[in-house]
Structure formats: structure tokens, C-alpha cells
Design an enzyme around this catalytic site. Structure first.
Site, mmCIF file in Angstrom:
data_model
loop_
_atom_site.group_PDB
_atom_site.id
_atom_site.type_symbol
_atom_site.label_atom_id
_atom_site.label_comp_id
_atom_site.label_asym_id
_atom_site.label_seq_id
_atom_site.Cartn_x
_atom_site.Cartn_y
_atom_site.Cartn_z
ATOM 1 C CG ASN A 9 -1.763 1.203 1.383
ATOM 2 O OD1 ASN A 9 -1.776 2.060 0.494
ATOM 3 N ND2 ASN A 9 -2.480 1.293 2.494
ATOM 4 C CD1 TRP A 10 3.525 0.922 -2.754
ATOM 5 C CD2 TRP A 10 3.588 1.968 -4.730
ATOM 6 N NE1 TRP A 10 4.233 0.128 -3.625
ATOM 7 C CE2 TRP A 10 4.277 0.747 -4.847
ATOM 8 C CE3 TRP A 10 3.494 2.793 -5.854
ATOM 9 C CZ2 TRP A 10 4.886 0.330 -6.044
ATOM 10 C CZ3 TRP A 10 4.092 2.386 -7.053
ATOM 11 C CH2 TRP A 10 4.783 1.168 -7.140
ATOM 12 C CE LYS A 11 -0.206 3.000 4.826
ATOM 13 N NZ LYS A 11 -0.123 3.084 6.284
ATOM 14 C CG HIS A 94 -5.840 1.712 5.229
ATOM 15 N ND1 HIS A 94 -5.413 2.646 6.145
ATOM 16 C CD2 HIS A 94 -4.815 0.838 5.072
ATOM 17 C CE1 HIS A 94 -4.179 2.352 6.516
ATOM 18 N NE2 HIS A 94 -3.786 1.266 5.879
ATOM 19 C CD GLU A 96 -2.976 5.270 6.911
ATOM 20 O OE1 GLU A 96 -2.952 5.350 5.664
ATOM 21 O OE2 GLU A 96 -2.040 4.755 7.567
ATOM 22 C CD GLU A 166 -3.291 -2.582 7.273
ATOM 23 O OE1 GLU A 166 -2.249 -2.862 6.688
ATOM 24 O OE2 GLU A 166 -3.860 -1.479 7.161
ATOM 25 N N GLY A 172 2.629 2.105 10.887
ATOM 26 C CA GLY A 172 3.573 3.210 10.753
ATOM 27 C C GLY A 172 4.280 3.584 12.042
ATOM 28 C CB SER A 213 5.395 -1.910 12.046
ATOM 29 O OG SER A 213 4.957 -0.596 12.350
ATOM 30 N N GLY A 234 2.924 -1.150 4.300
ATOM 31 C CA GLY A 234 2.953 0.274 4.009
ATOM 32 C C GLY A 234 4.375 0.732 3.722
ATOM 33 N N GLY A 235 5.020 1.310 4.727
ATOM 34 C CA GLY A 235 6.343 1.917 4.550
ATOM 35 C C GLY A 235 7.356 1.047 3.829
HETATM 36 P P1 13P Z 1 3.093 0.288 7.699
HETATM 37 O O1 13P Z 1 3.611 -0.985 7.069
HETATM 38 O O2 13P Z 1 3.806 1.509 7.234
HETATM 39 O O3 13P Z 1 2.994 0.160 9.178
HETATM 40 O O4 13P Z 1 1.582 0.466 7.158
HETATM 41 C C1 13P Z 1 0.715 -0.602 7.223
HETATM 42 C C2 13P Z 1 -0.497 -0.259 6.458
HETATM 43 O O5 13P Z 1 -1.285 0.576 6.862
HETATM 44 C C3 13P Z 1 -0.724 -0.954 5.179
HETATM 45 O O6 13P Z 1 -2.000 -0.724 4.706
#
Ligand code: 13P
Length: 253
Positions: A9-11, A94, A96, A166, A172, A213, A234-235
Site C-alpha cells: 500500500n503505497w499510500k 483502511h 486511515e 491491521e 507506521g 510495521s 505500508g512503509g
Molecule cells: P506500515 O507498514 O507503514 O505500518 O503500514 C501498514 C499499512 O497501513 C498498510 O496498509
């Protein structure tokens, strides 16, 4: 046998040009892990260019959200059909989106149904906040998100649904859940509502990912768990070496 899935997920990261560069780096690095289903989810604006790089490759493309209406006066939104033109997958619900953009369980359910109706594979996210976790509400929250999010679907439709667990406090933060803890939530709180709604066979065949994470260094701990079928990253999905290590860990599961 549930095929492992690793989705990035490149956000809200990478311009279109940067996203294309990342796709070009990832393609040779991860394309050969045949045992793993691989997906990247760029921003809407970068999707066409990334999809072009990855066409005819074993790496799928997903959107990070979708609206539930088919067309019309919905300024700023993107329809399932528009997503389907370039993508095979879509992330829905998600945390967020739930926390910052007002996505409710009811909206998540509408989006899931609209995405499935157009033929997309849905990655539906669930997970509790730190406060909910600390006050012992994880089961209640996850159970509600599962029941409301999947309400009205058929067992047949569940073939195109993937769940991502999640925990919000792990996203994050560099503070991943323990592999055993995540597996327990999936086994005890995520598969049972699917069993109640769709039967045992469905609850055992739907893939459930862990997200929060995940890195190249900790991924194999999660994939060693019996109820964790991959990761939503994510990251680390923005770092080719890290993402490749995660895909590799999934392939040697
Ligand atoms: P991180 O891997 O940056 O913690 O993010 C997880 C995430 O929200 C993937 O959708």
C-alpha cells in the site's frame, strides 16, 4: 491451501514518475516468486502508468479505495468501473480512511459490494485502535467491522475477498504486533464471524493478511503463523529491497 498474498500500500507517496521508477525496480526483483500473489497499490493518479509497466507481469495492481456509486455528481471520487479499467484489486476500509475521511462500516459494506459486483478482488481492512486494544475491546471492534463490512455477501462472493488485520497502533509506528498475537486475533475474532456468516469452508479458505510495521526483518515471523496468509505492507513497500525480502519470506512459508 491458501496462496500467500503480499500487497504494497503505497499510500500518498510517489509522483507518477517516481511510481513508475519504483515499479521498474520491483518488477525484476519480485516477479519470480510464483508461490506468492503480489500486488502494488499506487495512488489513483499513478495507477495507469504503473499498470502499464506491470502489464503482462505476475504483479497485480490495486487501488487504495473506491466509491460505491457507479457514476454521477460525486466530486473527487472514483468509481468501481474506473478502477477496474486498470486494476484487479482494491483496498477498502483502511483505518486511515475510517479515521480521517469518515468511512463508516456501512460505507465500507457498500464499497465492498460495488467493487465485487464489477469483478475486483477486495482487500477489506479491519483492526482496533490503541485505546480499544487497551480497554479490551479488540474482539468487539473487529467482530463489528467483519459483520458490518461483509453483510449481505454470498459465500460465492467471498472467493474474491481478502481480509487484512491491521491493528491501528501497529501502523507506521515501527511497533508491529507480535506474530502470535496477530494470529490469535485472526483465528479467534476474524475467522469465526466468517464461519457464522458463510460456513466453515469459507472461513478456512479466505486469506487473512497481517498489516502494521511489517519489514523484511520481521515478515517471516508472521508468515510462520498458521492463520496469517500474507501481509499488507505500508512503509516497507516503498523500499524495493525490503519489499522483495517480504515477498521472499512469503514464498518460503
Ligand atoms: P506500515 O507498514 O507503514 O505500518 O503500514 C501498514 C499499512 O497501513 C498498510 O496498509
Amino acid at each position: 491451501m491458501r496462496k500467500p498474498l503480499v500487497a504494497g500500500n503505497w499510500k500518498m507517496n510517489k509522483t507518477s514518475a517516481q511510481a513508475v521508477a519504483l515499479a521498474h525496480e520491483l518488477l525484476p526483483a519480485i516477479k519470480n516468486f510464483d508461490q506468492v500473489e503480489k500486488v502494488v497499490c499506487p495512488t489513483f493518479l499513478s495507477i495507469p502508468a504503473v499498470a502499464n509497466v506491470l502489464k503482462d507481469s505476475p504483479i497485480g495492481v490495486g487501488a487504495q479505495d473506491v466509491y460505491f456509486e457507479a457514476s454521477g455528481a460525486h466530486t473527487g471520487e472514483v468509481s468501481p468501473e474506473m478502477v477496474k479499467e486498470f486494476c484487479q484489486y482494491v483496498i477498502i476500509g483502511h483505518s486511515e480512511r475510517r479515521a480521517r475521511f469518515g468511512d463508516t462500516d456501512e460505507m465500507v459494506n457498500k464499497k465492498v459490494k460495488a467493487a465485487l459486483a464489477i469483478g475486483l478482488t477486495v482487500i477489506m481492512c479491519v483492526g482496533e485502535t490503541l485505546a480499544e486494544n487497551e480497554s479490551g475491546k479488540t474482539k468487539e471492534v473487529v467482530d463489528r467491522q467483519m459483520n458490518e463490512g461483509l453483510r449481505g455477501l454470498s459465500a460465492e462472493q467471498m472467493k474474491n475477498v481478502v481480509i487484512a488485520y491491521e491493528p491501528v497502533w501497529a501502523i507506521g509506528t515501527g511497533r508491529a504486533a507480535s506474530a502470535e498475537g496477530a494470529n490469535a486475533v485472526i483465528k479467534d475474532f476474524i475467522r469465526p464471524p466468517m464461519k457464522a456468516m458463510f460456513g466453515d469452508a469459507v472461513s478456512q479458505s479466505v486469506r487473512v493478511l497481517y498489516g502494521g510495521s511489517v519489514t523484511g526483518a520481521n515478515a517471516s515471523e508472521f508468515f510462520a503463523q498458521p492463520d496469517i496468509d500474507g501481509a499488507l505492507v505500508g512503509g516497507a513497500s516503498l523500499k524495493p529491497l525490503d519489499f522483495t525480502a517480504i515477498v521472499q519470506a512469503a514464498s518460503s512459508r
